[in-house]
Design a protein around this motif. Structure first.
Motif, short mmCIF file in Angstrom:
data_model
loop_
_atom_site.label_atom_id
_atom_site.label_comp_id
_atom_site.label_asym_id
_atom_site.label_seq_id
_atom_site.Cartn_x
_atom_site.Cartn_y
_atom_site.Cartn_z
N ILE A 115 64.73 1.57 60.29
CA ILE A 115 63.30 1.86 60.33
C ILE A 115 62.65 0.90 61.33
CG2 ILE A 115 63.19 2.78 58.00
CD1 ILE A 115 61.94 0.06 57.18
N THR A 119 56.82 1.91 60.73
CA THR A 119 57.09 2.67 59.51
C THR A 119 56.59 1.92 58.29
OG1 THR A 119 59.12 3.45 60.60
CG2 THR A 119 58.86 3.94 58.25
N ASN A 123 53.43 3.06 55.87
CA ASN A 123 53.57 3.21 54.42
C ASN A 123 52.47 2.46 53.68
OD1 ASN A 123 56.36 4.28 52.89
ND2 ASN A 123 56.54 4.10 55.10
N CYS A 133 53.26 7.12 49.36
CA CYS A 133 53.70 7.46 50.72
C CYS A 133 55.21 7.68 50.71
CB CYS A 133 53.35 6.35 51.70
SG CYS A 133 53.82 6.76 53.40
N THR A 135 58.24 8.45 53.27
CA THR A 135 58.65 8.52 54.66
C THR A 135 59.56 9.73 54.85
OG1 THR A 135 58.58 6.11 54.78
CG2 THR A 135 59.73 7.27 56.57
N THR A 205 52.69 11.84 52.63
CA THR A 205 53.83 11.59 53.51
C THR A 205 53.39 10.98 54.83
OG1 THR A 205 53.72 13.79 54.55
CG2 THR A 205 55.07 13.57 52.55
N GLY A 208 58.56 9.30 59.87
CA GLY A 208 59.24 8.11 60.33
C GLY A 208 60.22 8.44 61.44
#
Length: 239
Positions: A115, A119, A123, A133, A135, A205, A208
């Motif tokens: 990640i 990212t 979040n 959230c 990813t 959502t 990512g």
């Protein structure tokens, strides 16, 4: 707002066919996969604490790795459970000991080291806005969903996402869902978003990076190595 990363690294690596080490401790360029993952959270300015759920017999080794690689934000290492769900619950209980109930918790696989800082930031900001959230990455192939009556449902690919990690929530909310599941003797939820959806929570959502893979097989490890090598070469040679 307090933010705590809960990293679960309780898997034994059976699909990786490793005998000497669990998959999270396999090394690339002298650094274990779990350290690649922990560094991302340790270096992020919005993460206050990190909790790790680890195979109990490997906890002393993990502590040594934390000292060697100077990981500073890990406040507690707890034994993993019988299932991934149990490992996450153990980590969440530890998070409760180190932060208020309204903390943001980012639940992440120890074997997802690809990640990005963005990212993690996305979040945290999404949980602040909506309370959760997940990813995701866009589905690049057609999904086929088998129904209970043995028929097939084909969702529109343009509307389909694949859930990955981190999966992030308010600490009080995710703990409440886990405790409901434990009262019902449910230990079979495949991930946190499935559990939260089951207990009626609305999920949000973010998208990512596509390379945010979970390293569970030798093929995954080779992909991880290739991606890391490309990133290192781009820094050295300016690709």
């Amino acid at each position: 707002m307090n933010s705590i990363a809960v990293i679960f690294a309780g898997g034994s690596g059976k699909r990786m066919n490793t005998k000497a080490k669990p998959k999270q401790f396999l090394e690339l360029h002298g650094k274990p996969i779990i350290i690649y993952t922990l560094e991302l959270f340790d270096q992020h300015p919005m993460i206050n604490h990190i909790v790790v759920a680890c195979i109990e017999s490997w906890i002393p080794y993990l502590k040594e790795l934390l000292r060697r690689f100077e990981i500073k934000k890990v406040v507690e290492i707890v034994p993993g459970g019988e299932t991934g769900q149990d490992s996450i619950y153990n980590g969440l209980e530890a998070a409760e000991r180190h932060g208020p109930k309204d903390s943001i918790v980012l639940i992440h696989d120890g074997v997802r080291p690809l990640i990005e800082e963005k990212t993690i930031t996305d979040n945290i900001e999404e949980v602040k806005k909506s309370g959760s959230c997940i990813t995701c990455v866009p589905a690049t192939e057609t999904l086929v969903v088998k129904q209970e009556n043995n028929t097939l449902h084909i969702p529109e690919r343009s509307n389909s996402l694949i859930a990955r990690a981190p999966q992030s929530f308010i600490l009080a909310d995710i703990l409440d869902a886990h405790r409901k599941a434990r009262k019902e003797n449910r230990h079979d939820f495949i991930d946190s978003c499935t559990l939260m959806s089951h207990y009626g929570h609305k999920l949000s959502t973010i998208i990512g990076p596509v390379e945010n893979i979970k390293i569970t097989t030798p093929t995954d490890f080779f992909m991880f190595r290739a991606i890391i090598d490309v990133k290192e070469n781009s820094q050295i040679f300016g690709f």
